[in-house]
Design a protein around this motif. Structure first.
Motif, PDB file in Angstrom:
ATOM      1  N   GLU A   1      46.977  31.093  34.902  1.00 15.55           N
ATOM      2  CA  GLU A   1      47.610  32.260  35.506  1.00 15.55           C
ATOM      3  C   GLU A   1      48.806  32.724  34.684  1.00 15.55           C
ATOM      4  O   GLU A   1      49.066  33.925  34.565  1.00 15.55           O
ATOM      5  CB  GLU A   1      48.010  31.948  36.944  1.00 15.55           C
ATOM      6  CG  GLU A   1      46.811  31.807  37.874  1.00 15.55           C
ATOM      7  CD  GLU A   1      47.178  31.424  39.292  1.00 15.55           C
ATOM      8  OE1 GLU A   1      48.385  31.212  39.563  1.00 15.55           O
ATOM      9  OE2 GLU A   1      46.265  31.333  40.139  1.00 15.55           O
ATOM     10  N   GLU A   2      49.523  31.764  34.090  1.00 15.35           N
ATOM     11  CA  GLU A   2      50.655  32.114  33.234  1.00 15.35           C
ATOM     12  C   GLU A   2      50.171  32.848  31.979  1.00 15.35           C
ATOM     13  O   GLU A   2      50.801  33.813  31.530  1.00 15.35           O
ATOM     14  CB  GLU A   2      51.421  30.843  32.839  1.00 15.35           C
ATOM     15  CG  GLU A   2      52.679  31.101  32.029  1.00 15.35           C
ATOM     16  CD  GLU A   2      53.706  31.968  32.739  1.00 15.35           C
ATOM     17  OE1 GLU A   2      54.385  32.758  32.042  1.00 15.35           O
ATOM     18  OE2 GLU A   2      53.826  31.882  33.982  1.00 15.35           O
TER      19      GLU A   2
ATOM     20  N   SER B  70      44.058  27.735  37.387  1.00 12.68           N
ATOM     21  CA  SER B  70      45.176  26.795  37.228  1.00 12.68           C
ATOM     22  C   SER B  70      46.474  27.559  36.994  1.00 12.68           C
ATOM     23  O   SER B  70      46.473  28.733  36.603  1.00 12.68           O
ATOM     24  CB  SER B  70      44.920  25.846  36.065  1.00 12.68           C
ATOM     25  OG  SER B  70      45.020  26.536  34.825  1.00 12.68           O
ATOM     26  N   ASN B  71      47.598  26.885  37.216  1.00 18.44           N
ATOM     27  CA  ASN B  71      48.905  27.518  36.985  1.00 18.44           C
ATOM     28  C   ASN B  71      49.061  27.954  35.535  1.00 18.44           C
ATOM     29  O   ASN B  71      49.581  29.042  35.248  1.00 18.44           O
ATOM     30  CB  ASN B  71      50.026  26.548  37.358  1.00 18.44           C
ATOM     31  CG  ASN B  71      50.107  26.306  38.855  1.00 18.44           C
ATOM     32  OD1 ASN B  71      49.628  27.110  39.649  1.00 18.44           O
ATOM     33  ND2 ASN B  71      50.704  25.187  39.252  1.00 18.44           N
TER      34      ASN B  71
END
Length: 298
Positions: A43-44, A39-40
């Motif tokens: 990844e962050e 997921s974004n």
């Protein structure tokens, strides 16, 4: 060597707060556990320096793998994902049994009170966590349980005041004139950080986290002060009328507010502020979040 702390719900509110606090410390390495490592948000977290690990709390073997080699863990489960008490209990037991199997040194569990035992009414999202809390103690896993208060953030999101025909905003929280403990959820991570720093003081303890205790009338006054000329008032909604609103979980939430009124929840503002001296009062929190408040009052 930095200790590895596995954080469940790392992309959520509680877990995210813990991740931020631990990343700011040199003594820990963060293993961010999430259902979707691609997921974004995940990844962050990886960009910020976390080891991102996919884990499914419904699958004990998955949890064992996620906890292997870790010193400690912050564990939180989310009843509202599925609204299934039995499932949340099993998720919690999976975490506890996995922690025992891998020899975890410190499990910080996000627990809650047993509402059924306190006032005789079912409150699944509290009672499930209370049952897991008891199970941790029976399993003799080294633990600290942290019990949250009502999130300050909720009162400008899902429980935000609603605009009425006269142009004012009604805050419909069924507490009567009884003051309620609140906590700034974005800052609970530092409390968990300090608990992990001092196991000698906090292992085996159940700690009720609260940054302030306010009535709904006082909340409304703070909202009105920082959203002027908009006016927010206490709608004085009853427990019965709140439960009749019909949204999913309305009965559960009504039981929670009744517990807050007469169940004497054990929250400790003094200890919470010792763990994180930077926690704001509710009024200070509203002042710090004026923009979000005004966006909510539409």
């Amino acid at each position: 060597m930095a200790k590895v702390i596995a954080v469940f719900g790392a992309t959520g509110q509680q877990g995210g707060s813990v991740v931020r606090a631990l990343l700011a410390s040199s003594g820990y390495k963060v293993r961010a556990l999430t259902r979707n490592s691609k997921s974004n948000k995940a990844e962050e977290l990886e960009k910020q320096g976390c080891e991102v690990f996919q884990a499914d709390v419904d699958d004990k073997q998955s949890v064992i793998k996620a906890l292997s080699g870790a010193y400690g863990s912050f564990a939180v489960t989310n009843f509202w994902d599925h609204m299934d008490k039995a499932r949340e209990i099993q998720q919690g037991k999976n975490i506890v049994e996995a922690a025992k199997e891998v020899g975890l040194k410190h499990l910080v569990y996000s627990g809650l009170d047993n509402v059924k035992a306190a006032i005789g009414k079912e409150c699944p999202h509290f009672d499930a966590k209370a049952e897991v809390e008891e199970y941790i103690q029976h399993q003799k896993v080294p633990f600290t349980s942290v019990r949250m208060s009502a999130y300050c953030e909720n009162f400008i999101t899902n429980s935000a005041p609603r605009k009425m025909p006269d142009g004012r905003y009604a805050l419909s929280v069924p507490m009567g004139d009884v003051a309620m403990d609140v906590i700034c959820i974005k800052q609970i991570g530092e409390c968990v950080h300090q608990i992990l720093n001092d196991p000698g003081s906090y292992l085996g303890k159940i700690i009720g986290l609260s940054c302030d205790k306010v009535t709904i009338e006082q909340m409304a006054a703070s909202f009105s002060k920082y959203a002027a000329p908009k006016v927010v008032y206490d709608a004085k909604i009853t427990l019965e009328d709140f439960a009749k609103q019909g949204f999913p979980g309305a009965d559960d939430m009504a039981a929670m507010f009744e517990f807050y009124q007469r169940g004497n929840p054990d929250r400790n503002i003094e200890l919470t502020r010792k763990l994180n001296p930077k926690l704001p009062t509710f009024d200070e929190w509203v002042c710090d979040n004026k923009e979000a408040l005004n966006n909510a009052l539409q």
